[in-house]
Design a protein around this motif. Structure first.
Motif, PDB file in Angstrom:
ATOM      1  N   THR A 230      24.963  47.879  34.127  1.00 41.76           N
ATOM      2  CA  THR A 230      26.292  48.246  34.601  1.00 41.76           C
ATOM      3  C   THR A 230      26.478  47.807  36.050  1.00 41.76           C
ATOM      4  OG1 THR A 230      26.338  50.160  33.122  1.00 41.76           O
ATOM      5  CG2 THR A 230      27.905  50.147  34.949  1.00 41.76           C
ATOM      6  N   LEU A 231      27.504  47.025  36.298  1.00 38.29           N
ATOM      7  CA  LEU A 231      27.804  46.588  37.661  1.00 38.29           C
ATOM      8  C   LEU A 231      28.607  47.683  38.351  1.00 38.29           C
ATOM      9  CD1 LEU A 231      27.895  44.322  39.829  1.00 38.29           C
ATOM     10  CD2 LEU A 231      30.026  43.552  38.762  1.00 38.29           C
ATOM     11  N   PRO A 232      28.105  48.254  39.433  1.00 42.10           N
ATOM     12  CA  PRO A 232      28.852  49.321  40.110  1.00 42.10           C
ATOM     13  C   PRO A 232      30.105  48.788  40.797  1.00 42.10           C
ATOM     14  CG  PRO A 232      26.889  48.749  41.366  1.00 42.10           C
ATOM     15  CD  PRO A 232      26.808  47.976  40.072  1.00 42.10           C
ATOM     16  N   TRP A 233      31.140  49.607  40.784  1.00 40.20           N
ATOM     17  CA  TRP A 233      32.401  49.234  41.410  1.00 40.20           C
ATOM     18  C   TRP A 233      32.352  49.382  42.935  1.00 40.20           C
ATOM     19  CZ3 TRP A 233      36.807  46.831  40.212  1.00 40.20           C
ATOM     20  CH2 TRP A 233      37.117  46.629  38.861  1.00 40.20           C
ATOM     21  N   ARG A 234      31.612  50.358  43.414  1.00 39.72           N
ATOM     22  CA  ARG A 234      31.708  50.722  44.836  1.00 39.72           C
ATOM     23  C   ARG A 234      31.496  49.554  45.802  1.00 39.72           C
ATOM     24  NH1 ARG A 234      28.765  55.913  47.802  1.00 39.72           N
ATOM     25  NH2 ARG A 234      29.711  55.570  49.862  1.00 39.72           N
ATOM     26  N   PRO A 235      30.461  48.720  45.620  1.00 34.90           N
ATOM     27  CA  PRO A 235      30.293  47.612  46.582  1.00 34.90           C
ATOM     28  C   PRO A 235      31.428  46.588  46.533  1.00 34.90           C
ATOM     29  CG  PRO A 235      28.283  47.998  45.306  1.00 34.90           C
ATOM     30  CD  PRO A 235      29.369  48.766  44.639  1.00 34.90           C
ATOM     31  N   LEU A 236      32.156  46.544  45.406  1.00 38.15           N
ATOM     32  CA  LEU A 236      33.233  45.567  45.265  1.00 38.15           C
ATOM     33  C   LEU A 236      34.564  46.061  45.817  1.00 38.15           C
ATOM     34  CD1 LEU A 236      32.616  44.205  41.640  1.00 38.15           C
ATOM     35  CD2 LEU A 236      32.154  43.024  43.798  1.00 38.15           C
ATOM     36  N   ILE A 237      34.688  47.363  46.055  1.00 29.74           N
ATOM     37  CA  ILE A 237      35.994  47.915  46.454  1.00 29.74           C
ATOM     38  C   ILE A 237      36.555  47.247  47.715  1.00 29.74           C
ATOM     39  CG2 ILE A 237      37.148  49.995  47.324  1.00 29.74           C
ATOM     40  CD1 ILE A 237      35.553  51.593  45.249  1.00 29.74           C
TER      41      ILE A 237
ATOM     42  N   THR B 283      36.610  35.679  49.237  1.00 28.54           N
ATOM     43  CA  THR B 283      36.416  36.936  48.518  1.00 28.54           C
ATOM     44  C   THR B 283      35.670  36.694  47.218  1.00 28.54           C
ATOM     45  OG1 THR B 283      38.452  37.832  49.489  1.00 28.54           O
ATOM     46  CG2 THR B 283      37.579  38.966  47.563  1.00 28.54           C
ATOM     47  N   PHE B 284      36.046  35.668  46.479  1.00 24.86           N
ATOM     48  CA  PHE B 284      35.311  35.323  45.256  1.00 24.86           C
ATOM     49  C   PHE B 284      33.857  34.981  45.587  1.00 24.86           C
ATOM     50  CE2 PHE B 284      39.535  34.186  43.230  1.00 24.86           C
ATOM     51  CZ  PHE B 284      39.450  35.127  42.227  1.00 24.86           C
ATOM     52  N   ALA B 285      33.652  34.174  46.618  1.00 23.39           N
ATOM     53  CA  ALA B 285      32.298  33.763  46.984  1.00 23.39           C
ATOM     54  C   ALA B 285      31.444  34.962  47.372  1.00 23.39           C
ATOM     55  CB  ALA B 285      32.354  32.752  48.132  1.00 23.39           C
ATOM     56  N   ALA B 286      32.029  35.883  48.130  1.00 22.67           N
ATOM     57  CA  ALA B 286      31.284  37.070  48.557  1.00 22.67           C
ATOM     58  C   ALA B 286      30.943  37.962  47.379  1.00 22.67           C
ATOM     59  CB  ALA B 286      32.099  37.855  49.585  1.00 22.67           C
ATOM     60  N   GLY B 287      31.867  38.092  46.419  1.00 24.30           N
ATOM     61  CA  GLY B 287      31.602  38.911  45.247  1.00 24.30           C
ATOM     62  C   GLY B 287      30.449  38.370  44.422  1.00 24.30           C
ATOM     63  N   GLY B 288      30.410  37.045  44.243  1.00 21.67           N
ATOM     64  CA  GLY B 288      29.326  36.441  43.487  1.00 21.67           C
ATOM     65  C   GLY B 288      27.991  36.572  44.188  1.00 21.67           C
ATOM     66  N   ARG B 289      27.993  36.440  45.503  1.00 18.36           N
ATOM     67  CA  ARG B 289      26.743  36.539  46.242  1.00 18.36           C
ATOM     68  C   ARG B 289      26.270  37.985  46.359  1.00 18.36           C
ATOM     69  NH1 ARG B 289      26.917  34.516  52.269  1.00 18.36           N
ATOM     70  NH2 ARG B 289      28.107  36.446  52.423  1.00 18.36           N
ATOM     71  N   GLN B 290      27.211  38.910  46.403  1.00 17.47           N
ATOM     72  CA  GLN B 290      26.866  40.325  46.521  1.00 17.47           C
ATOM     73  C   GLN B 290      26.174  40.848  45.264  1.00 17.47           C
ATOM     74  OE1 GLN B 290      29.892  43.790  46.545  1.00 17.47           O
ATOM     75  NE2 GLN B 290      29.744  43.205  48.686  1.00 17.47           N
ATOM     76  N   SER B 291      26.547  40.293  44.100  1.00 17.49           N
ATOM     77  CA  SER B 291      25.977  40.734  42.829  1.00 17.49           C
ATOM     78  C   SER B 291      25.461  39.516  42.061  1.00 17.49           C
ATOM     79  CB  SER B 291      27.036  41.474  42.007  1.00 17.49           C
ATOM     80  OG  SER B 291      27.660  42.491  42.751  1.00 17.49           O
ATOM     81  N   PRO B 292      24.387  38.882  42.537  1.00 16.34           N
ATOM     82  CA  PRO B 292      23.947  37.617  41.937  1.00 16.34           C
ATOM     83  C   PRO B 292      23.556  37.722  40.469  1.00 16.34           C
ATOM     84  CG  PRO B 292      22.327  38.441  43.513  1.00 16.34           C
ATOM     85  CD  PRO B 292      23.546  39.259  43.688  1.00 16.34           C
ATOM     86  N   GLU B 293      23.069  38.873  40.027  1.00 19.95           N
ATOM     87  CA  GLU B 293      22.702  39.030  38.628  1.00 19.95           C
ATOM     88  C   GLU B 293      23.920  39.215  37.725  1.00 19.95           C
ATOM     89  OE1 GLU B 293      19.672  38.801  37.205  1.00 19.95           O
ATOM     90  OE2 GLU B 293      18.931  38.165  39.156  1.00 19.95           O
ATOM     91  N   ASP B 294      25.032  39.606  38.316  1.00 21.78           N
ATOM     92  CA  ASP B 294      26.256  39.855  37.553  1.00 21.78           C
ATOM     93  C   ASP B 294      27.431  39.144  38.213  1.00 21.78           C
ATOM     94  OD1 ASP B 294      25.310  42.049  35.597  1.00 21.78           O
ATOM     95  OD2 ASP B 294      24.664  42.817  37.535  1.00 21.78           O
ATOM     96  N   ALA B 295      27.192  37.914  38.670  1.00 18.68           N
ATOM     97  CA  ALA B 295      28.216  37.201  39.436  1.00 18.68           C
ATOM     98  C   ALA B 295      29.497  37.002  38.632  1.00 18.68           C
ATOM     99  CB  ALA B 295      27.668  35.857  39.908  1.00 18.68           C
TER     100      ALA B 295
END
Length: 399
Positions: free
Chosen positions: A211-218, A325-337
């Motif tokens: 499960t990818l948590p929402w909190r870091p993406l907010i 923003t897209f780039a940061a999201g992918g790098r922040q969650s590399p296993e669930d980019a």
């Protein structure tokens, strides 16, 4: 698609170059296709004999359904890979435009736009999934370049639509001609997209889902929303603002949005160099400050020429926010980019849906100058959120 370290070796380098070229073509065609739709809205309204209220309701279907399409694309990409989903969905976007020009009943238009919206959301999500993965494997910032290609496609599509309108080309002929060019092109470049050869779900569909948590993406979701509120303000209200507030001519009133599109293209074309030099966080903060300055110039403009300058400045500032923003999201969650990108893409449409009625409503209740304070404050709100763009373990800098 799981984000990997940069590839090495001549064969892998060639694969990466091919993937990058293919995705540049993908972004170009997507920008052109969307522009061909939105720039011919008046002709579509006349064809289907719609009032303003009906038109607004019908067009609202597209971003709402596109959000659903983005969610579905995230699930499909986990199982089949973003490459496969993108190769299937983008030709549908191009082909369904023919239905917009061929129908003669409102129900037909609604069905076509429903299919178009689902496919649009899937393409917007998966092409950015591909961009995030290619950038990760390249080991340097190239995401803004992909979005520059989208901007170039938008300008080309708008120009082609304008020429067709001037020449009296029927909608169905214009869209059929565009599809005749774009669909074969997509079939040619599609095999070059990056393969999801290391995505867990592709190799093992029974693997338990994390499960990818929402909190870091907010924070990133908020930046995406604020950026699109600013963009929709320019797209929908710049001409009205110049005419009603700054007393410009109708002909001059269309110039600011064209100038905004051009400066967006220029800013994205060189933006990757800025990210490599100063880092993602500083570029995002700088973009927010420049965008706020642009809105401030628009708000305080005494006449149309100064207002035009404000929209030019806006293009330079806003252009960096969405790609980063897209780039940061992918790098922040590399296993669930892929899933992170799909979630962020939803807020593209949220910002679009909120921005136009929010600014228009405040303008009706108070004034357009006061309404411009809303996007100004929202882009300033990006400043404290910019820390979310820093790599893990680094406070505020990325090269």
């Amino acid at each position: 698609m799981r984000v990997r370290e940069p590839a090495a070796g001549s064969a892998k380098d060639e694969t990466l170059r091919r993937a990058r070229f293919s995705l540049l073509a993908c972004f170009l065609i997507q920008g052109a296709s969307f522009a061909l739709l939105v720039t011919r809205i008046p002709a579509i309204q006349r064809r289907y004999d719609m009032g303003d209220g009906t038109l607004t309701a019908v067009l609202s279907v597209v971003p709402i359904v596109a959000g659903v399409g983005s969610v579905i694309a995230g699930a499909l990409a986990r199982r089949f890979g973003s490459r496969t989903v993108l190769r299937v969905s983008q030709p549908i976007v191009c082909a369904t435009l023919i239905g917009v020009g061929a129908g003669d009943g409102l129900w037909q238009l609604a069905v076509v736009l429903f299919v178009f919206g689902l496919s649009l959301g899937a393409v917007d999500a998966t092409m950015n999934m591909q961009g995030v993965a290619i950038q990760a494997r390249a080991g340097r910032s190239i995401m803004l370049g992909f979005h520059a290609s989208y901007s170039l496609g938008g300008l080309a599509g708008a120009g082609a639509a304008g020429l067709c309108a001037w020449g009296g080309v029927p909608l169905v002929a214009m869209y059929a001609g565009a599809a005749a060019l774009t669909v074969p092109a997509l079939l040619v470049v599609g095999p070059g997209y990056l393969r999801a050869d290391d995505a867990p779900a592709v190799a093992d569909p029974e693997r338990p889902r994390r499960t990818l948590p929402w909190r870091p993406l907010i924070p990133l979701c908020l930046v995406m929303t604020f950026a699109y509120i600013g963009d929709s303000t320019v797209a929908n209200w710049s001409a009205v603002y110049l005419e009603k507030v700054l007393d410009s001519s109708e002909a001059f009133a269309v110039v600011p949005y064209i100038a905004y599109m051009v400066t967006t293209l220029v800013g994205r074309s060189v933006g990757d160099l800025a990210v490599r030099r100063w880092g993602m966080v500083e570029v995002v903060r700088g973009g927010a400050v420049v965008a706020a300055a642009g809105f401030a110039v628009v708000l305080a403009a005494p006449h149309a020429a100064v207002g035009l300058l404000g929209f030019v400045i806006l293009g330079v500032g806003l252009c960096v926010l969405v790609p980063q923003t897209f780039a940061a999201g992918g790098r922040q969650s590399p296993e669930d980019a892929d899933e992170a990108v799909a979630r962020l893409n939803i807020f593209n449409y949220v910002g679009f849906l909120i921005g136009t009625p929010l600014v228009g409503g405040i303008a009706d209740l108070a004034s357009f100058r006061l309404a411009m304070l809303v996007p100004l404050f929202l882009v300033l709100a990006v400043l404290p959120l910019a820390r979310a763009f820093a790599p893990h373990g680094e406070p505020a800098h990325d090269r």
